[in-house]
Structure formats: C-alpha cells, structure tokens
Design an enzyme around this catalytic site. Structure first.
Site, short mmCIF file in Angstrom:
data_model
loop_
_atom_site.label_atom_id
_atom_site.label_comp_id
_atom_site.label_asym_id
_atom_site.label_seq_id
_atom_site.Cartn_x
_atom_site.Cartn_y
_atom_site.Cartn_z
N GLY A 184 49.67 15.71 38.90
CA GLY A 184 48.39 15.65 39.58
C GLY A 184 48.45 16.33 40.94
N TYR A 242 54.38 23.04 35.42
CA TYR A 242 53.79 21.76 35.82
C TYR A 242 54.34 20.62 34.96
CZ TYR A 242 50.44 17.94 36.12
OH TYR A 242 49.88 16.71 36.28
#
Length: 504
Positions: A54, A47
């Site tokens: 997000g 990520y």
C-alpha cells in the site's frame, strides 16, 4: 485464461460436498508462473516482494526480511470484526481463491494450492469475520483471516466446532503454508470473498426466480385470469428476451390447468352482447397480468450476474500480475471489486422487486374487496372470531419494507482510506452481504405467499383443477402445513416451508 471451476462446480462442492480433484488444476502453468517469478524478481523492484504494501510501497525491504514481509501482511491484516461468515460463504470463497490463483498469473508455489485443496476437501473452514473489506485491494482483511489459518494459526470451523487451526492440522497431518516468494500478498489480495458470497447468493436468486414464476402462474389460476397475458405474440412485439422467456416458462408451467380463462371463448364471442357490467375483471391487476414484464428484467439481471461471477471466478484478481508468456510483471488494479459489487447491487434491487411483487400478489389473496372471490385473509373459520392468515401479512409487509430500505445501492458508498491510497473502493463484500439479507427476506415472504396460495386453493375448492406443476407444489406445502381453520400458531411451519423453498 483457464476455466478451471464453474459456478455449478461450486454448487457441487459447497452444497453437495463433492471434493476438488487435484488433476483438474493446470499444475504445469502454476509451476511455470512460480519459476518465472523466482528468477525474474532477483534483480528488480517488484511491489509486495521487496517493497512494503500500500502506501508503504515507497520503502524497500531488505533481502533478509522478504519472507517476514509476507508473514507480516497476513498477520497484520487479520483484524476483522463481527460474527463469522457462514460456512457456505467461506467454502465458496476458498474455492474462488483456489481458482483465481490457479490461473497461473500469481507466482505462488504449487504447494499453496495443494494446501487450499486439502482444507476445502476436509471442510477445514477458517474463521472469516463479517466486517473488514472495502473491496479494493479486494478483500484484504477477510482473506488475511483465511491465509492466517493456512499458516496453521487462528481458528477454524471443523466438524461443527471452533478449534485452533494448529490442532486440526496436527490431527490430519497437514503441513502449514510455507512462504516462498509472495504467497502472503497473493493470498490476501483479490476479490475471492465477495465473489464467493456472490456465487452462493446466485444460487438463491435463481431458485427464488423459479418460485416467483411458479407462484405467479398459481396466482393467475386462483384469479381465473385470462391467459393471453402469457401469449407468445404479445411478448415478441416487446422484444426483450427476459420477458419472452418468463412468459414461455409460465406457459409451460400452466399446461394442464383447468382454471385459466380464454378471452376468445368468453369476450370475443357473442355471449357478452347484453352484458353491461362484467363481474370478472376484463384485465387483471398488474401484479398478476404484468408478470412477464416484471420478472423479465429480473431474469436478465440474474443471468448477467451469473456471467460476471463466472468470469470473476476464473480470473486473476491479485496484483501485480505475473505473466510468464510476455516475461513481465504488470502492476495495476485487478483486485478492484467493482464488477462483483455492481452486480450484487443490481441483483439485490432485482430481488427486492421480486419480493414486492410477491407481497402485492399476497395482498390480492387477502383482500376480499379486491379479489371478490375469497374470504378476508383466507379465513375458513368464523369471521370475527377467527383471523385466518391476517397476521402473516404484517410479517410479509414489514419484511418487504426492510428489503426496500436495503435496495439503496451500496456500490456508490466509496470512502477513501489507506492514507488515500485506496481513494475509490468497491465495498463489494458489504454489497454481497446486504444482497444476502434481501435474499433471506425474499424467501420468508415467498414462504408466506406459497402457504397463502395453498389456502386459497382450498378456499375455492380448485385443487384438482390446478396445473400439474402448481398441484405438485400444493401437495408439497400441504405435507408441511395443513389447511387452517382454527387460529393456532404456525411460525414453525412457515420456517419449514422456507427451508423447503431454499433446498427443495
């Protein structure tokens, strides 16, 4: 985890201008984290390194765009609003960010931290607006403004002027931030702004509590209270450590006073046998007699706030967490600001209670029918013609009332946002800023209270009987504002007294 910087170190850095010594950082661990992430990330989906941020995390980012991704999060999130945060908040937040990244769990290049140190030591303070953080993923927007300046963009407060960052960097020969792997995400993702504000608030709260203890001793001297409300055996049977400690501090400050009464000498001997009505109160009002019970829990809140802030200062608060020891990258929510937010709410409520106590003590001084020994509003002039400190009470009462409104917990005001990805948030920075307003209000009320205590001491001609500790404060107040007889404005002197209480 490394305790790299303490809260007291921040006081030295922010308030005392002490530079950060580069050798106090664990550079080997910082480098180790960076090298591990660089190798680990080559063939994995992580990520914020090769995905969007997000709700955009479901989209993979092409290899040729990975550096652009890090620049984009900084620039796109520099969207704050409102006035700039004060310099002490910004500098404190920068030190917190430095300490959190230096834990060695963020995978940032060591040069990122070297740049932060250069900015802190040269007082190059980014424009960080008041509004923008919901407190999870930490302080995204406000930290983005800090990171933007590290890129050499945006504006900074330098030597009292707002200037383009690029010009200041060029002037000092500072090289802007270079993106390596995830510097953009690591810089914006964490609790540093709310924690930085909270730490500056902590300094103010600790100072206010000290003044509240001293002023309460002084109050009881003015009232000639019986001193057994501070007695150690009384506190011990209640058990609470905060109450025991406040009473101990009060006894220490009261040493040498010639004004406190002894119940054993007045009411426990034979001299009262024929007295039917006692002129002197057998027990003082709660705002005088119950100070250990009121300030005791406040002390415990203040102490716990310091503990939590110290832990937050020396934690890894971004996401994901890079752990060279276990050879893994962990995805979670260490950026969530609930710890700081809840403590700032508790501190805010405690400081409102402190303010309310000072305001009630002030009312006792001003209300001649309650105290029975002082002129109305400590008026040493002609009653009716002169007004003493009457109008000061309006200010103290209205300011206290505002703080009572602000006492409503902000921690419970979560609003989902970010496509409901952030479905429960801390609002920690808002909470810390509301706490700051309560602290400012408390100093204003305490300034009026201290002036009133000095005036009351003059009214009763008891200055030479005060304890050495309260006499010292009387003298400090009187160096700023003299005994008042005639009606003249003294708002400037009250502001000076407030400054004395903040920085003395």
């Amino acid at each position: 985890m490394n305790q790299i910087i303490t809260i007291d170190n921040i006081k030295d850095i922010v308030c005392g201008g002490k530079p950060i010594e580069s050798d106090q950082l664990p550079w080997q661990e910082i480098e180790k984290s960076y090298v591990f992430l660089k190798d680990f990330a080559k063939d994995k989906i992580i990520y914020g390194i090769n995905t969007g941020f997000g709700p955009m995390a479901q989209w993979r980012v092409d290899d040729q765009s990975l550096k652009g991704l890090q620049y984009n999060i900084i620039r796109s999130h520099s969207t704050g609003a409102g006035e700039a945060l004060p310099d002490d908040f910004v500098k404190s937040a920068m030190v917190v960010r430095l300490s959190q990244l230096a834990q060695g769990y963020s995978g940032v290049h060591p040069d990122t931290l070297r740049l932060l140190i250069e900015m802190i030591n040269n007082d190059i303070l980014p424009f960080i607006p008041r509004h923008g953080s919901v407190g999870a993923s930490g302080d995204l927007v406000q930290l983005a403004h800090m990171a933007l300046c590290m890129l050499g963009e945006g504006k900074v407060h330098y030597h009292g002027e707002w200037r383009d960052t690029s010009g200041v960097f060029a002037e000092l020969g500072i090289k802007p931030l270079e993106i390596h792997i995830r510097e953009g995400l690591s810089l914006v993702n964490g609790t540093s702004v709310m924690t930085g504000i909270g730490i500056v608030n902590q300094f103010a709260a600790e100072k206010l509590l000290d003044w509240a203890v001293l002023s309460s001793v002084w109050m009881n001297e003015v009232a000639a209270s019986y001193d057994d409300f501070m007695a150690e055996p009384l506190q011990q049977v209640r058990r609470h450590p905060g109450q025991i400690e406040i009473a101990r501090r009060m006894r220490e400050l009261a040493k040498g006073s010639q004004l406190l009464s002894s119940r054993q000498h007045v009411l426990y001997d034979e001299s009262h046998r024929d007295v039917k009505v006692f002129k002197h109160k057998v027990q003082a009002y709660y705002s005088l007699r119950c100070v250990p019970q009121i300030l005791g829990p406040i002390l415990e809140v203040v102490e716990n706030s310091r503990r939590v802030l110290e832990e937050e200062l020396n934690c890894a608060s971004d996401n994901p967490i890079v752990d060279p020891e276990s050879q893994n990258v962990y995805h979670g929510g260490n950026f969530h600001g609930d710890y700081t937010s809840l403590e700032q709410d508790k501190l805010k409520i405690a400081m409102v209670r402190l303010t309310m106590t000072a305001e009630r003590q002030l009312n006792y001084l001003f209300h001649d029918r309650i105290n029975g020994i002082l002129p109305p509003f400590l008026n040493l002039g002609t009653l009716g013609l002169n007004y003493g400190m009457q109008a000061c009470q309006f200010t103290a009462t209205s300011t206290t009332a505002e703080s009572q409104t602000l006492a409503m917990p902000n921690y419970v005001h979560s609003i989902p946002n970010n496509n409901d990805n952030q479905d429960i948030v801390s609002m920690g920075t808002n909470t810390a800023l509301l706490c700051k307003q309560v602290l400012d209000n408390a100093f204003q009320v305490m300034a009026i209270h201290m002036v009133a205590l000095a005036q009351a001491s003059d009214c009763l001609n008891i200055v030479n009987k005060l304890s050495p500790a309260t006499r010292k404060e009387y003298d400090a107040i009187r160096r700023i504002i003299g005994t008042r007889v005639e009606d003249v404005p003294f708002y400037d002197e009250l502001r000076e007294v407030e400054g004395h209480l903040r920085y003395y």
